[in-house]
Write an enzyme that holds these catalytic residues in place. Structure first.
Site, short mmCIF file in Angstrom:
data_model
loop_
_atom_site.label_atom_id
_atom_site.label_comp_id
_atom_site.label_asym_id
_atom_site.label_seq_id
_atom_site.Cartn_x
_atom_site.Cartn_y
_atom_site.Cartn_z
N SER A 84 0.88 -1.13 0.09
CA SER A 84 0.25 -0.13 0.54
C SER A 84 0.65 1.36 0.42
O SER A 84 1.96 1.57 0.90
CB SER A 84 -0.47 -0.04 1.07
OG SER A 84 -1.22 -0.82 0.89
N1 SAM Z 1 0.14 -5.60 4.49
C1 SAM Z 1 0.51 -5.74 3.30
C2 SAM Z 1 2.23 -4.86 2.70
O1 SAM Z 1 2.06 -4.04 3.37
O2 SAM Z 1 2.34 -5.49 1.84
C3 SAM Z 1 -0.19 -5.09 1.61
C4 SAM Z 1 -1.42 -5.99 1.37
S1 SAM Z 1 -1.99 -5.98 -0.59
C5 SAM Z 1 -2.75 -4.85 -0.61
C6 SAM Z 1 -3.83 -7.00 0.09
C7 SAM Z 1 -3.63 -8.15 0.07
O3 SAM Z 1 -4.65 -8.81 0.85
C8 SAM Z 1 -2.82 -9.39 -0.25
O4 SAM Z 1 -1.11 -9.97 0.18
C9 SAM Z 1 -3.87 -9.62 -0.60
O5 SAM Z 1 -4.05 -11.52 -0.91
C10 SAM Z 1 -4.56 -10.51 0.75
N2 SAM Z 1 -5.92 -11.18 1.09
C11 SAM Z 1 -6.91 -10.66 0.18
N3 SAM Z 1 -7.61 -11.07 0.97
C12 SAM Z 1 -7.30 -11.77 1.54
C13 SAM Z 1 -7.85 -13.27 2.88
N4 SAM Z 1 -9.21 -13.28 2.45
N5 SAM Z 1 -7.21 -14.24 3.66
C14 SAM Z 1 -5.62 -13.40 4.40
N6 SAM Z 1 -5.37 -11.85 2.86
C15 SAM Z 1 -5.72 -11.82 1.92
#
Ligand code: SAM
Length: 212
Positions: free
Chosen positions: A51
């Protein structure tokens, strides 16, 4: 990056200090290092993103972390937000749906010396019931609604920060659970990748199969 965050209205000194210390470029592939500290999200593996720094700072500030907090993070991604949480709280439980991302983050953060992070691969919309309740919950992917399992696993007096809305555009919410009531504050408009899971969005393939 830190001066820009201050100009954008981030005031929590602990958040600014930690973000000034953690090398964000190490969470991003070398080919994209020029973008590591820029004011936008950056691609990581599995079609996901790390993000934008402002959103990371805003979400962390809204959590009002305390040293003794047990924090649940949904969406480990690169592990950058996880590292910030681990610096400011007692223990971080982080869930990622892609094993590849979780493993990469685990290696990076373990090599960096963090001992207060537990990793899990799976559907984060269901939370981590064995470790509940959590003082703070942060969801770093966009949900259609607040997942009931996460609300249930939030401690009394606890805070949750979560983007809620459509698949493209959402509102970033800060929720506080008080006497079983929910106090809701709208932080800003935002655009996150979707939270895919039983209490989130269906994944694109299932969705398309459903339509055909
Ligand atoms: N916080 C992270 C960072 O600092 O790099 C960025 C997160 S990214 C915007 C969103 C993440 O949520 C992705 O890696 C995606 O695979 C994960 N995601 C989506 N749905 C999910 C779920 N149901 N459970 C766990 N992770 C999930």
């Amino acid at each position: 990056m830190i001066r820009r965050l201050e100009a954008q209205g981030i005031t929590d000194k602990r958040v600014l200090e930690v973000m000034g210390r953690i090398p964000r470029h190490l969470f991003i592939s070398n080919a994209l290092w020029d973008h590591a500290y820029a004011d936008h999200p950056v691609p990581i593996d599995c079609g996901q993103t790390i993000s934008q720094p402002y959103i990371v700072a805003l979400m962390t500030q809204a959590l009002q972390l305390e040293k003794g907090d047990r924090v649940l993070e949904i969406g480990t991604g690169s592990g950058y937000q996880t590292a910030i949480l681990a610096e400011l709280a007692q223990h971080v439980y982080t869930i990622e749906r892609f094993a590849e991302l979780s493993e990469k983050a685990r290696k990076l953060l373990t090599d960096a010396g963090y001992t207060n992070i537990s990793f899990r691969v799976g559907d984060g919309t269901l939370g981590w019931p064995e470790e509940a309740p959590f003082d703070k919950i942060i969801v770093t992917a966009a949900a259609p609604d607040v997942p009931p399992s996460l609300l249930e696993q939030l401690a009394e007096g606890g805070k949750m920060v979560i983007p809620v809305g459509g698949r493209q555009l959402q509102t970033l919410l800060a929720l506080t659970k008080e006497h079983d009531k929910l106090h809701r504050e709208e932080l800003c408009a935002c655009s996150f990748l979707p939270l895919i899971g039983r209490e989130g969005w269906p994944d694109q393939e299932t969705w398309l199969q459903h339509l055909l």
